[in-house]
Design an enzyme around this catalytic site. Structure first.
Site, PDB file in Angstrom:
ATOM      1  CG  PHE A 122     -16.353  50.061 -24.052  1.00 27.33           C
ATOM      2  CD1 PHE A 122     -17.045  50.653 -25.087  1.00 27.33           C
ATOM      3  CD2 PHE A 122     -15.970  48.732 -24.188  1.00 27.33           C
ATOM      4  CE1 PHE A 122     -17.361  49.925 -26.237  1.00 27.33           C
ATOM      5  CE2 PHE A 122     -16.272  48.000 -25.336  1.00 27.33           C
ATOM      6  CZ  PHE A 122     -16.961  48.601 -26.356  1.00 27.33           C
ATOM      7  CG  HIS A 133     -20.061  40.462 -24.080  1.00 28.86           C
ATOM      8  ND1 HIS A 133     -21.224  41.193 -24.126  1.00 28.86           N
ATOM      9  CD2 HIS A 133     -19.071  41.300 -24.477  1.00 28.86           C
ATOM     10  CE1 HIS A 133     -20.927  42.421 -24.538  1.00 28.86           C
ATOM     11  NE2 HIS A 133     -19.632  42.517 -24.748  1.00 28.86           N
ATOM     12  CG  LEU A 152     -20.120  40.954 -29.169  1.00 33.79           C
ATOM     13  CD1 LEU A 152     -20.209  40.743 -27.678  1.00 33.79           C
ATOM     14  CD2 LEU A 152     -18.693  41.251 -29.586  1.00 33.79           C
ATOM     15  CD  GLU A 199     -18.494  46.870 -21.851  1.00 30.69           C
ATOM     16  OE1 GLU A 199     -18.502  45.689 -21.493  1.00 30.69           O
ATOM     17  OE2 GLU A 199     -17.573  47.651 -21.581  1.00 30.69           O
ATOM     18  NE  ARG A 253     -17.229  43.507 -22.108  1.00 23.65           N
ATOM     19  CZ  ARG A 253     -16.524  43.400 -23.225  1.00 23.65           C
ATOM     20  NH1 ARG A 253     -15.724  42.372 -23.413  1.00 23.65           N
ATOM     21  NH2 ARG A 253     -16.616  44.325 -24.166  1.00 23.65           N
ATOM     22  CG  HIS A 259     -16.922  38.047 -25.287  1.00 18.86           C
ATOM     23  ND1 HIS A 259     -17.217  38.090 -26.629  1.00 18.86           N
ATOM     24  CD2 HIS A 259     -16.243  39.193 -25.010  1.00 18.86           C
ATOM     25  CE1 HIS A 259     -16.741  39.218 -27.137  1.00 18.86           C
ATOM     26  NE2 HIS A 259     -16.129  39.895 -26.189  1.00 18.86           N
ATOM     27  NE  ARG A 287     -11.244  40.831 -23.401  1.00 17.42           N
ATOM     28  CZ  ARG A 287     -12.161  41.498 -24.106  1.00 17.42           C
ATOM     29  NH1 ARG A 287     -12.124  42.821 -24.157  1.00 17.42           N
ATOM     30  NH2 ARG A 287     -13.115  40.845 -24.749  1.00 17.42           N
TER      31      ARG A 287
END
Lengths: 236, 590
Positions: free
Chosen positions: B121, B245, B255, B258, B289, B356, B401
């Site tokens: 990720f 996002h 969404l 990722e 992000r 997001h 985040r």
């Protein structure tokens, strides 16, 4: 002009002695909206219209309803999938008590879900890390764990309509098999024993309405068949 | 007039998503009288929409993985206003929480050796950024949130948690000493209003992405807990920090995980160029992000966007092949076909940065205890009030985040709050009962709506609020534009205070719920706007044209928004982890 004719089941227990169908005209401007978008436009016309919704992307299972005669999720059903002759008829999911408008009381549906003990049972002490599971064993849960509890299947099932108290119904049985099929679950014997009566599983007549309507493309009838096989193998 | 029925519990948990259910499970197992109060049936909560996974150093993909590396990534990802004691707690306790979920039955995907599948990720590294890309996100295909939420709900059923499903929390009840002693709640089904009395009130109400016109968030994400806490006078932390996002489906906002880029997908502009190679030469499409979202907007602004209007880019996945897509990303294939009319096995998905996640929220310590400041600027615990999950700002996410850290946050801090409350209940909690006037105060806004005789309608006001936020507080921000937004919000607040609830009926009145939600959106929007205007630097998700650089001299701090004065103060970031050395702020590159 692209005005859609929408006919919606209305019932408010405080003011209506009986349910009725109300007609709305919705301007779509030619867009292929989702049914949920149409409901939002109607709620701007009439704020008293009641329906459930949350994720608006087909994963939370809130907005199951009957659209032109077929159960599905309003948020992932495009008008082009469902509208015929420019007419859309929206009714609550069939077979459950109506609280108001398109909102049904799902109590009996949840009760049947709880009844199958929808949680992993394993009487061996857990290891310090995860329990191992082969990819092949994990694959057996595909097509089962994805259920979103929208109740489209159970409320399309004649056997569930007749015996909602005694027949677990397609959604509950799909979840039952999800745990029976899990290599980590050790309660197979108890789970099967609890289903070993003429109603819980065997009221399924293989009508397959559940398969036809599942918005996630799941196949409860197949899962029910697997449970039957396990029950029969257990009996002999 | 407060002859309300009351319901009494040891702990009331408001919100039935991942953090609320994890806290509830801990308390239910301890035998405390625990109730979860949720405005939707718990599995309809927004956790269900989480896709890619839960990031945690369980050392499955890499047997040498180390939670300290995860902590480093988290602190760096947060652009150094992550509280290091909290990140340390989350990353070190994480494996225990993930293994617990597996033991509860969560159907994680698996590697051939039978261990939990982990995928790469964004913002993940080995060896404190020196060892290349890590694969640390534990996944159940691309339906991890669904699998997690259902597993937690199932285990709450097993442990006989009491559920107040389809109940809406209206406002907190405070006693004469300012302690929180429960809430006012409305049964959506019947319209009955009750006073829920509890020794511990946990706000696990999730995010508020619906303050923006374009968001990945569920329609229910209206910041109810944030609104309640602000109306009760409690401060909010880092509310300017909103994550956009990179990959929301163009037009729909839905969404796209990722994990798509983790599995090898990448972004292209109208020339077919993999543009992230220019912005983040090492991590490329798996940079933080905030970095990826800004890069996308730059491409669009510089005329390299896709489509007729050139206002989005493409996410290319077709090279992964149908087998990988079907096995690892089946939900994305479904969503893309439904909402973008694109089969990712054949054509790219049109995507655009989309609101997001709220990094800010109710400031708490690692036990979930809500924090306010005393007159001298010192932290002070709010008696009776707890928060966890997205509604809380503990703060493990700082200014940005990392993907997969939200699900870990939910279970680690939901569990921590549950354990702490259990201990506190065992020691004994005794607060003064709420008086009639205390309860009347908490009933005020619902009474206002119920007595409204005319005024503007809720949907129109909501749309206006969302447009203001979208236009003035997006990916890039600027003083004049934000000032204009703050002013428009102030004016809108006046109009919302006089808006009209036309339907006064009792049974399943969703118009009333939406009206009450609008008040909360207003609180969240205003806190966001004022805090954003005040933070005069660019850090993480907060990016300003007029202050393009990070300012560690003045702003290596949390912002703290005080609702009574509508003023912004500062709070120290924690740089004192217990078992590892402090990660000192460095220039953040990927």
């Amino acid at each position: 002009m692209s005005t859609l004719q929408v006919s919606i089941y209305r019932y408010n227990p405080e003011t209506d002695s009986a349910p009725y169908m109300q007609e709305f005209q919705v301007e779509t401007h030619g867009r292929d909206l989702m049914v949920l978008n149409v409901l939002e436009l109607i709620k701007e016309q009439d704020s008293s219209m009641a329906y459930r919704r949350s994720c608006r992307e087909g994963v939370c299972g809130s907005d199951g309803m009957n659209m032109n005669g077929k159960n599905g999720l309003a948020c992932v059903t495009a008008l082009s999938d469902v509208v015929k002759n420019n007419k859309l008829v929206l009714r609550p999911l069939p077979g459950l008590p109506v609280i108001r408008d398109l909102v049904v009381d799902m109590g009996i549906f949840y009760k049947q879900y709880e009844r199958i003990q929808p949680y992993l049972q394993n009487d061996e002490p857990a290891p310090a890390i995860e329990r191992l599971q082969s990819p092949e064993d994990r694959d057996k849960l595909d097509g089962l764990y994805e259920c979103i509890l929208c109740a489209c299947c159970s409320t399309a099932c004649p056997s569930f309509w007749w015996n909602p108290e005694k027949f677990v119904g397609p959604a509950g049985l799909l979840q039952s098999y999800r745990f029976l099929a899990d290599s980590r679950d050790t309660a197979t014997r108890e789970r099967l024993a609890d289903l070993e009566d003429p109603f819980s599983v065997f009221r399924c007549r293989g009508i397959m309405n559940c398969v036809a309507v599942c918005p996630k493309g799941l196949n409860p009838t197949r899962a029910i068949g697997k449970i039957r096989e396990m029950l029969l193998a257990n009996a002999t | 007039m407060s002859n309300l029925r009351s319901l009494t519990f040891d702990a009331i948990i408001i919100g039935g998503g991942g953090s609320g259910l994890r806290a509830a499970l801990e308390l239910a197992k301890s035998g405390k009288q625990t109730a979860v109060l949720s405005k939707v049936f718990p599995t309809r909560s927004h956790t269900v929409s989480a896709q890619g996974g839960i990031t945690c150093a369980i050392a499955s993909a890499d047997p040498d993985d180390d939670w300290r590396w995860h902590m480093y990534d988290t602190v760096k990802g947060g652009d150094y206003i992550t509280d290091q004691d909290a990140a340390e707690y989350m990353c070190s306790e994480g494996p225990k929480s993930v293994f617990e979920l597996e033991h509860m039955g969560l159907p994680f995907s698996r590697f051939d050796n039978g261990r939990i599948y982990q995928r790469p990720f964004g913002g993940q590294s080995k060896d404190y950024g020196k060892g290349g890309q890590a694969a640390r996100t534990c996944a159940a295909a691309d339906r991890t949130g669904h699998a997690l939420l259902h597993t937690l709900y199932q285990n709450n059923l097993k442990n006989n948690t009491t559920f107040l499903n389809e109940w809406y929390a209206v406002d907190l009840v405070k006693n004469a000493n300012g302690d929180v002693v429960g809430c006012i709640a409305l049964s959506i089904e019947t319209g009955e209003v009750v006073h829920v009395k509890a020794k511990a009130t946990v706000l696990a109400t999730g995010g508020a992405g619906r303050i923006y016109a374009s968001t990945t968030n569920a329609l229910i994400n209206t910041g109810d807990g944030i609104g309640m806490a602000l109306r009760a006078g409690f401060p909010m932390q880092d509310m300017e920090m909103w994550q956009f996002h990179p990959t929301g489906i163009y037009g729909a906002g839905v969404l796209v995980t990722e994990g798509c880029r983790g599995e090898g997908g990448y972004l292209i502009n109208k020339d077919g160029e993999r543009f992230m190679e220019r912005y983040a030469p090492n991590a490329k499409d798996l940079a933080g992000r905030d970095v990826v979202a800004r890069s996308m907007v730059m491409e669009i602004l510089e005329g390299r966007g896709c489509g007729e209007k050139g206002d989005h880019v493409f996410l290319k996945l077709d090279h992964l092949g149908e087998e990988v897509l079907g096995k690892r990303l089946p939900g994305i294939v479904e969503l893309s076909k439904t909402f973008a009319h694109a089969d990712p096995a054949k054509e790219p998905i049109p995507v655009v940065p989309t609101c997001h996640y709220m990094m800010g929220g109710i400031p708490t310590n690692v036990h979930g205890q809500a924090i306010m400041q005393d007159a001298d600027g010192n932290d002070q615990i709010v008696n009776g009030l707890f928060a966890c999950g997205e509604a809380a700002c503990v703060s493990v996410h700082g200014a940005n985040r990392l993907g997969g850290n939200s699900l870990l946050d939910l279970v680690v801090f939901g569990r921590a709050a549950g354990m702490f409350i259990e201990g506190a209940l065992n020691e004994g909690i005794d607060y003064l009962d709420a008086s009639e006037s205390d309860i009347d105060a908490a009933m005020a806004r619902m009474n206002r709506w119920n007595e409204s005789g005319g005024g503007e309608s809720v949907p129109a006001l909501k749309a206006e609020l969302q447009d203001i936020m979208q236009n003035s507080f997006g990916v890039f921000r600027q003083e004049d534009n934000m000032k204009d937004g703050v002013q428009k919000l102030a004016e809108l607040r006046g109009r919302i205070a006089e808006a009209h609830l036309a339907d006064k009926s009792n049974a399943f009145n969703t118009a009333r719920v939406e009206a009450l939600e609008l008040d909360n959106l207003m609180e969240v929007a205003e806190a966001t706007a004022i805090a954003a205007l005040e933070r005069k630097e660019s850090r993480g998700a907060h990016s300003r044209y007029d202050y393009p650089d990070r300012d560690d001299v003045n702003w290596l701090k949390h912002s703290l928004y005080f609702p009574a004065e509508k003023k912004v103060g500062k709070r120290d970031v924690n740089f004192k982890p217990r078992t590892v050395d402090t990660f000192e702020p460095k220039v953040r590159t990927y």
